[in-house]
Write a protein that holds these residues in place. Structure first.
Motif, PDB file in Angstrom:
ATOM      1  N   GLY A   1       0.872  -0.816  -0.175  1.00  0.00           N
ATOM      2  CA  GLY A   1       0.152   0.281  -0.103  1.00  0.00           C
ATOM      3  C   GLY A   1       0.929   1.712  -0.555  1.00  0.00           C
ATOM      4  N   ASP A   2       2.464   1.243   0.220  1.00  0.00           N
ATOM      5  CA  ASP A   2       3.066   2.012  -0.030  1.00  0.00           C
ATOM      6  C   ASP A   2       3.276   2.662  -1.077  1.00  0.00           C
ATOM      7  N   ALA A   3       3.391   4.817  -1.586  1.00  0.00           N
ATOM      8  CA  ALA A   3       3.230   5.178  -2.623  1.00  0.00           C
ATOM      9  C   ALA A   3       4.772   5.468  -2.464  1.00  0.00           C
ATOM     10  N   LEU A   4       5.643   5.631  -3.604  1.00  0.00           N
ATOM     11  CA  LEU A   4       6.428   6.907  -4.395  1.00  0.00           C
ATOM     12  C   LEU A   4       5.979   7.132  -5.361  1.00  0.00           C
ATOM     13  N   ARG A   5       6.286   8.326  -5.290  1.00  0.00           N
ATOM     14  CA  ARG A   5       6.552   9.001  -6.829  1.00  0.00           C
ATOM     15  C   ARG A   5       7.747   9.385  -7.252  1.00  0.00           C
TER      16      ARG A   5
END
Length: 171
Positions: free
Chosen positions: A124-128
């Motif tokens: 569920g973590d995100a990285l932009r």
């Protein structure tokens, strides 16, 4: 290198010389080592290739990004056909952040002796990295215990480690 979609490039290599995969399975049509590069505000690499093909791999990277550094590498799977070049990449790009999960980092220490510059993610973590955003889903034992999937949300691309893998070099 082949742009798959909107700044997502295939930068992998083909191995048409190896006779057996992991010393067991015949490879009459070779095998591909799949790696992908996303060129945005930051440069993100998804997996690497077997270390024997590092020189060709670097040529593939340079064809897309020139002398720009790789900012992030996402490790979906530590098996050598996915993660074999991590150590050499870290030497080339010492500031590169390695994105993975807790189990990935335990294996990274064992395979490559790397313990710094790590960016741990959980499901569920995100990285932009600019216009492109990734989310992560843990998939332990799809093949090995550290396996995870990376979903690039902007273009709806799933990087699935070995979940749908097969043998054969790409034509």
């Amino acid at each position: 290198m082949k742009e798959i979609v909107n700044k997502v490039y295939y930068v992998g290599v083909n191995d048409r010389h190896k006779a057996l995969f992991e010393g067991l399975w015949p490879l009459p049509n070779g095998v591909s080592y799949n790696s992908y590069l996303i060129d945005d505000d930051k440069v993100c690499l998804i997996d690497t290739v077997e270390v024997d093909f590092f020189v060709q791999f670097m040529e593939n990277l340079r064809e897309v990004i020139g002398d720009r550094p790789v900012d992030y590498i996402v490790i979906n799977h530590m098996e050598p056909d996915h993660g074999g070049s991590i150590g050499l990449l870290r030497q080339r790009y010492p500031n590169m952040q390695i994105v993975g999960n807790k189990k990935t980092f335990e294996m990274l220490r064992g395979f490559h002796g790397i313990t710094t510059g790590l960016h741990e993610v959980k499901s569920g973590d995100a990285l932009r990295i600019g216009k492109h955003e990734f989310s992560f889903l843990m998939a332990p034992m799809v093949h090995w215990p550290e396996v995870m999937f990376t979903y690039e949300q902007t273009n709806r691309v799933l990087f699935s480690a070995d979940a749908f893998g097969s043998f054969g070099a790409l034509s």
